[in-house]
Write an enzyme that holds these catalytic residues in place. Sequence first.
Site, PDB file in Angstrom:
ATOM      1  N   SER A 110      19.735  99.333  54.695  1.00  9.51           N
ATOM      2  CA  SER A 110      18.355  99.772  54.630  1.00  9.51           C
ATOM      3  C   SER A 110      18.265 101.279  54.883  1.00  9.51           C
ATOM      4  O   SER A 110      18.819 101.780  55.848  1.00  9.51           O
ATOM      5  CB  SER A 110      17.552  99.007  55.668  1.00  9.51           C
ATOM      6  OG  SER A 110      16.225  99.357  55.543  1.00  9.51           O
ATOM      7  N   GLY A 111      17.561 101.989  54.010  1.00  7.47           N
ATOM      8  CA  GLY A 111      17.390 103.428  54.180  1.00  7.47           C
ATOM      9  C   GLY A 111      18.487 104.249  53.542  1.00  7.47           C
ATOM     10  O   GLY A 111      18.504 105.463  53.660  1.00  7.47           O
ATOM     11  N   THR A 115      16.358 102.093  46.744  1.00 10.67           N
ATOM     12  CA  THR A 115      15.139 102.079  45.944  1.00 10.67           C
ATOM     13  C   THR A 115      14.983 103.394  45.184  1.00 10.67           C
ATOM     14  O   THR A 115      14.652 103.403  43.998  1.00 10.67           O
ATOM     15  CB  THR A 115      13.927 101.826  46.859  1.00 10.67           C
ATOM     16  OG1 THR A 115      14.202 100.639  47.590  1.00 10.67           O
ATOM     17  CG2 THR A 115      12.666 101.639  46.067  1.00 10.67           C
ATOM     18  N   ASN A 160      13.762 102.984  57.873  1.00 10.37           N
ATOM     19  CA  ASN A 160      13.299 103.604  56.634  1.00 10.37           C
ATOM     20  C   ASN A 160      11.771 103.565  56.617  1.00 10.37           C
ATOM     21  O   ASN A 160      11.171 102.524  56.844  1.00 10.37           O
ATOM     22  CB  ASN A 160      13.889 102.790  55.458  1.00 10.37           C
ATOM     23  CG  ASN A 160      13.505 103.376  54.109  1.00 10.37           C
ATOM     24  OD1 ASN A 160      12.719 104.322  54.026  1.00 10.37           O
ATOM     25  ND2 ASN A 160      14.079 102.809  53.060  1.00 10.37           N
ATOM     26  N   SER A 163      10.657 101.049  53.557  1.00  4.41           N
ATOM     27  CA  SER A 163      11.711 100.062  53.367  1.00  4.41           C
ATOM     28  C   SER A 163      11.206  98.905  52.502  1.00  4.41           C
ATOM     29  O   SER A 163      10.116  98.381  52.716  1.00  4.41           O
ATOM     30  CB  SER A 163      12.134  99.534  54.734  1.00  4.41           C
ATOM     31  OG  SER A 163      13.109  98.554  54.575  1.00  4.41           O
ATOM     32  N   SER A 164      12.000  98.549  51.495  1.00  2.00           N
ATOM     33  CA  SER A 164      11.603  97.417  50.648  1.00  2.00           C
ATOM     34  C   SER A 164      11.823  96.145  51.457  1.00  2.00           C
ATOM     35  O   SER A 164      12.911  95.907  51.944  1.00  2.00           O
ATOM     36  CB  SER A 164      12.454  97.353  49.390  1.00  2.00           C
ATOM     37  OG  SER A 164      12.746  98.634  48.930  1.00  2.00           O
ATOM     38  N   GLY A 390      19.439  95.739  51.805  1.00  2.00           N
ATOM     39  CA  GLY A 390      20.840  95.944  52.172  1.00  2.00           C
ATOM     40  C   GLY A 390      21.223  95.144  53.411  1.00  2.00           C
ATOM     41  O   GLY A 390      20.371  94.577  54.105  1.00  2.00           O
ATOM     42  N   GLU A 392      21.921  93.981  56.913  1.00  2.04           N
ATOM     43  CA  GLU A 392      21.171  94.386  58.102  1.00  2.04           C
ATOM     44  C   GLU A 392      21.803  93.780  59.341  1.00  2.04           C
ATOM     45  O   GLU A 392      21.967  92.568  59.428  1.00  2.04           O
ATOM     46  CB  GLU A 392      19.722  93.895  58.007  1.00  2.04           C
ATOM     47  CG  GLU A 392      18.790  94.951  57.496  1.00  2.04           C
ATOM     48  CD  GLU A 392      17.342  94.520  57.456  1.00  2.04           C
ATOM     49  OE1 GLU A 392      16.519  95.342  57.048  1.00  2.04           O
ATOM     50  OE2 GLU A 392      17.029  93.368  57.820  1.00  2.04           O
TER      51      GLU A 392
HETATM   52  N1  LIG Z   1      18.259 110.818  46.180  1.00  2.90           N
HETATM   53  C1  LIG Z   1      17.428 111.074  47.167  1.00  2.90           C
HETATM   54  N2  LIG Z   1      16.922 112.306  47.299  1.00  2.90           N
HETATM   55  C2  LIG Z   1      16.065 112.598  48.312  1.00  2.90           C
HETATM   56  N3  LIG Z   1      15.659 111.722  49.225  1.00  2.90           N
HETATM   57  C3  LIG Z   1      16.128 110.452  49.165  1.00  2.90           C
HETATM   58  C4  LIG Z   1      17.019 110.071  48.117  1.00  2.90           C
HETATM   59  N4  LIG Z   1      17.312 108.773  48.293  1.00  2.90           N
HETATM   60  C5  LIG Z   1      16.627 108.377  49.385  1.00  2.90           C
HETATM   61  N5  LIG Z   1      15.910 109.370  49.906  1.00  2.90           N
HETATM   62  C6  LIG Z   1      15.026 109.333  51.094  1.00  2.90           C
HETATM   63  O1  LIG Z   1      15.397 108.222  51.874  1.00  2.90           O
HETATM   64  C7  LIG Z   1      14.326 107.320  52.059  1.00  2.90           C
HETATM   65  C8  LIG Z   1      14.791 105.879  51.998  1.00  2.90           C
HETATM   66  O2  LIG Z   1      15.263 105.553  50.719  1.00  2.90           O
HETATM   67  P1  LIG Z   1      15.113 104.122  50.089  1.00  2.90           P
HETATM   68  O3  LIG Z   1      15.567 104.233  48.704  1.00  2.90           O
HETATM   69  O4  LIG Z   1      13.759 103.598  50.324  1.00  2.90           O
HETATM   70  O5  LIG Z   1      16.126 103.274  50.899  1.00  2.90           O
HETATM   71  P2  LIG Z   1      16.504 101.752  50.715  1.00  2.90           P
HETATM   72  O6  LIG Z   1      15.790 101.257  49.546  1.00  2.90           O
HETATM   73  O7  LIG Z   1      17.957 101.753  50.539  1.00  2.90           O
HETATM   74  O8  LIG Z   1      16.093 101.095  51.946  1.00  2.90           O
HETATM   75  C9  LIG Z   1      13.377 107.637  50.942  1.00  2.90           C
HETATM   76  O9  LIG Z   1      12.058 107.364  51.314  1.00  2.90           O
HETATM   77  C10 LIG Z   1      13.593 109.124  50.722  1.00  2.90           C
HETATM   78  O10 LIG Z   1      12.828 109.871  51.624  1.00  2.90           O
HETATM   79 MG   LIG Z   2      14.464  99.842  49.323  1.00  3.53          MG
END
Ligand SMILES: Nc1ncnc2c1ncn2[C@@H]1O[C@H](COP(=O)(O)OP(=O)(O)O)[C@@H](O)[C@H]1O
Ligand SMILES: [Mg+2]
Length: 1080
Positions: A110-111, A115, A160, A163-164, A390, A392
Amino acid sequence: MAKMEVKTSLLDDMIGVGDMVLLEPLNEDSFINNLKKRFDHNEVYTYIGSVVISINPYSSLPIYTPEKVEEYRNRNFYELSPHIFALSDEAYRSLRDQDKDQCILITGESGAGKTEASKLVMSYVAAVCGKGAEVNQVKEQLLQSNPVLEAFGNAKTVRNDNSSRFGKYMDIEFDFKGDPLGGVISNYLLEKSRVVKQPRGERNFHIFYQILSGASEDFLCKLKLERDFSRYNYLGLDSAKVNGVDDAANFRTVRNAMQIVGFMDHETQSVFEVVAAVLKLGNIEFKPESRVNGLDESKIKDKNEVKEICELTGIDQSVLERAFSFRTVEAKQEKVSTTLNVAQAYYARDALAKNLYSRLFSWLVTRINESIKAQTKVRKKVMGVLDIYGFEIFENADNSFEQFIINYCNEKLQQIFIELTLKEEQEEYIREGIEWTHIEYFNNAIICDLIENNQTGILAMLDEECLRPGTVTDETFLEKLNQVCATHQHFESRMSKCSRFLNDTSLPHSCFRIQHYAGKVMYQVEGFVDKNNDLLYRDLSQAMWKASHPLIKALFPEGNPAKINLKRPPTAGSQFKASVATLMKNLQTKNPNYIRCIKPNDKKAAHIFNDALVCHQIRYLGLLENVRVRRAGYAFRQAYEPCLERYKMLCKQTWPHWRGPARDGVEVLFNELEIPEEEFSFGRSKIFIRNPRTLFKLEDLRKQRLEDLATLIEKIYRGWKCRTRFLLMKKSQIVIASWYRRYSQQKKYQKIKSSAVIVQSYIRGWKARRLLWELKHQKRCNEAATIIAAYWHGTQVRREYRKFFRANAGRKIYEFTLQRLMQKYFLEMKNKMPSLSPIDKNWPARPYLFLDSTHKELKRIFHLWRCKKYRDQFTDQQKLIYEEKLEASELFKDKKALYPASVGQPFQGAYLEISKNPKYKKLQDAVDEKIIIAEVVNKINRANGKATSRIFLLTKNNVLLADQKSGNIKSEVPLGDVTKVSMSSQNDGFFAVHLKEGSEAAGKGDFLLSSDHLIEMATKLYRTTLSQTKQKLNIEISDEFLVQFRQDKVCVKFIQGSQKNGNIPTCKRKNNRLLEVAVP
Ligand SMILES: Nc1ncnc2c1ncn2[C@@H]1O[C@H](COP(=O)(O)OP(=O)(O)O)[C@@H](O)[C@H]1O
Ligand SMILES: [Mg+2]
């Protein structure tokens, strides 16, 4: 000049190594150091072969611009530095060009950026695939489904901020050209427990906060909500605001996205009503109440909230209240109702809220799918993007059923990763005919089996426990696990028969531990049974079904009493297992592309790289293993052609051109470079290099050789350039000389040619002229002969035919006809003659056009003739009268208005017969001449304009005025002293007789008189004066003239239009200079 950079390989300008396969030496430290080094240089992407490792930068990097998209578009995977776009491009192109369905598997905790990565992939594909209005709409809908699902399915967690809380798999469908047609979204297990309770520092789903902050007052009022978060029990308060997140703005984005995706206004409204109802459910509170029979009963504390919910959803309040206080169990046509105590009532309330929300979420996904599904039935190619929660692991024993499910899912993904990567790798070796010895790797199939085995799996046992009659608790479930799984290598529990863990105090009694591929996770057994059962009392689902709100009714189809189903609904665990199995099957049919996301720190901060945290992730993601598997075979492979192209300068035989198969060329090249034989292998289409060192050696040699070659090329180029220039000049000289020669010869030739032409033309001219002269002469001779002959013939013919000519007959006939016509005309005219009266205007019509002028002339002559005839009748006296009348007409016609009246009056002259009246005997005697006029006139008194009668006499030589009564002569003026007569142009009889200045009569001044016979008198005065003095008397006709009265000159002015005295003109003295005559 700026140095132009053209990257042709990811090996150029590399920071660390771009592909971990090339890492040397390979161990955990070097792996992490390489990642760190790249991360510090903002290189967040690194490859392991074709797998992309992505480290979350937590800051926006300028590497996702449209320029970058163009840079990566249609380039080979290893051509540029590692990037998520390279992977997306590779996937899209093999989908489009090689017709292979693709899936993009994004994993990480997560984070870690899953996404975001999935969104980047989608936006890249959207940017490079087809264009056009329709395609753009599809793209827009696909992209806009994200904000909607994120608002309802994402929440702030400690890991996050966005977080989804659900798993998402999206199939994007393309046609054969690679244009997007639509998509299908599948969702997996929304973490619905969050609706009613959130861990510390976390929030509920975004949408609740977005509505409360972003909706207008009006809208909130409609939803019966208040803006204050603290009013709602379901909203975690300690972190209601998230830094850098504008809930209100996001609310607008979501509404806009819903509109683009195709939600109707009433649908959007319904969705928000359900959300409001969920929020308000949390505010219902219960209090205990004892009943007589001793059973516990609960009662709703404040019914207002229930009332509002019922108004919002259209449920009968009593139905809902009852559903919160009773539970009906049906078994074999028997219904048993039991009351709910306070705890049960709260449980029922929360279950309803969770169910309402999670069903709403599933409905949203279905609704979005309806909008974005492909409209055509043509064969589709599919690109799946998987963004699932992811792995956890919570510290202590906080892991519950949700984590268990999530981790199971990740376990399955790891499984598919192992299977597909290894399979792919091994298949490639077999395809290429490379000798291959099986590589050992940890296969997590055994862990999957521990969880999902149909008989002995943990999920199966949980289901069994849930279905078992009798008392079922989490503890009985754990007991069961302890019995069945005790011997499993990856299962650990204090109470299992396996004595290994009896003394492991780190493992609480109420927990079990699974050794996942990614590490050990301790699960707290509490809540497993409940969550798996996912129980919603039937009374509640029936109450919901009775709602008049169409969406809520549709969400609870099982509440319909007609469709009552006594069978238990499938448990959450088995549902999830089934959907994961479908997903896996789906993924296996597709070509996988991996993005493995790594989280660099726990602080959500940029530029911080926590070695320990990364190390942990690398371990459980099995990345080192991944590299090893890839390297156990061969670290690097490349098709022969590009390989030969890149390194051919290292060997004389292959440089500059190798004629023959590329494979042989590479063989010659490697032999020449004395690369040990165990370092490489020849496949059917690729060369396989075992050790990265060999590749680096090749690269170094290439670099050196390139410098030498550059010098060589420069040398050769310079020589070539000089020689080319020399050759060019030589060639030019020859060309110029030949052109010049040609030019001078041409000139000479043209001169001779033109002279010849001139001479020739003179001779031709002379000849032609002579010929022309001869021909003309001949022609003239011929013409002369012809004319002579013609004349001669003419004479002969005329002589012969004269007797036959009637040349004059026509003329004679014409003249005769004319004469006849004239005769007829005159004869007819004789009969039609008009009368002899000169004023008769009649004249017969003309009979023939040709007689027009004759006829007019005849009319004129006739008129003149009859006038003469008329005149001839007159006697001399009559003639005189007419002469006089003529004179009057010449003098006054069209000048004085009085004139027309006088035409009919005969001019009598002597109106007053003096000779017969004895009164005037004296007067008669005084005038011995012939009297021309004798008449009574009025003399105007100069003082007051009054009139006095006077006798006016005109004789041959004089004008006389005499008293009417006595006949005494008052004035006598010789005609020679009368200079002028003045009168007005109007219908009056006033006139002034002006006298010569200085004459005897002028002493008394001019006369101003008025007479009834003014025209006659003036005419006669004029005629007499003319015959006596041979001078024309001046007659002035003017409406204003001066009259000399003794010394004064008085102006006589005639004014028309006065009606004062009937029809008689009146005279009035206005002042001593003006006498006014008013004429009617
Ligand atoms: N490629 C990227 N460039 C800039 N910031 C990113 C990038 N990927 C993730 N982030 C930052 O990290 C945070 C969490 O990403 P996210 O994709 O929601 O994580 P996950 O889906 O894996 O839990 C996002 O809200 C964003 O602020
Ligand atoms: Mg996500």
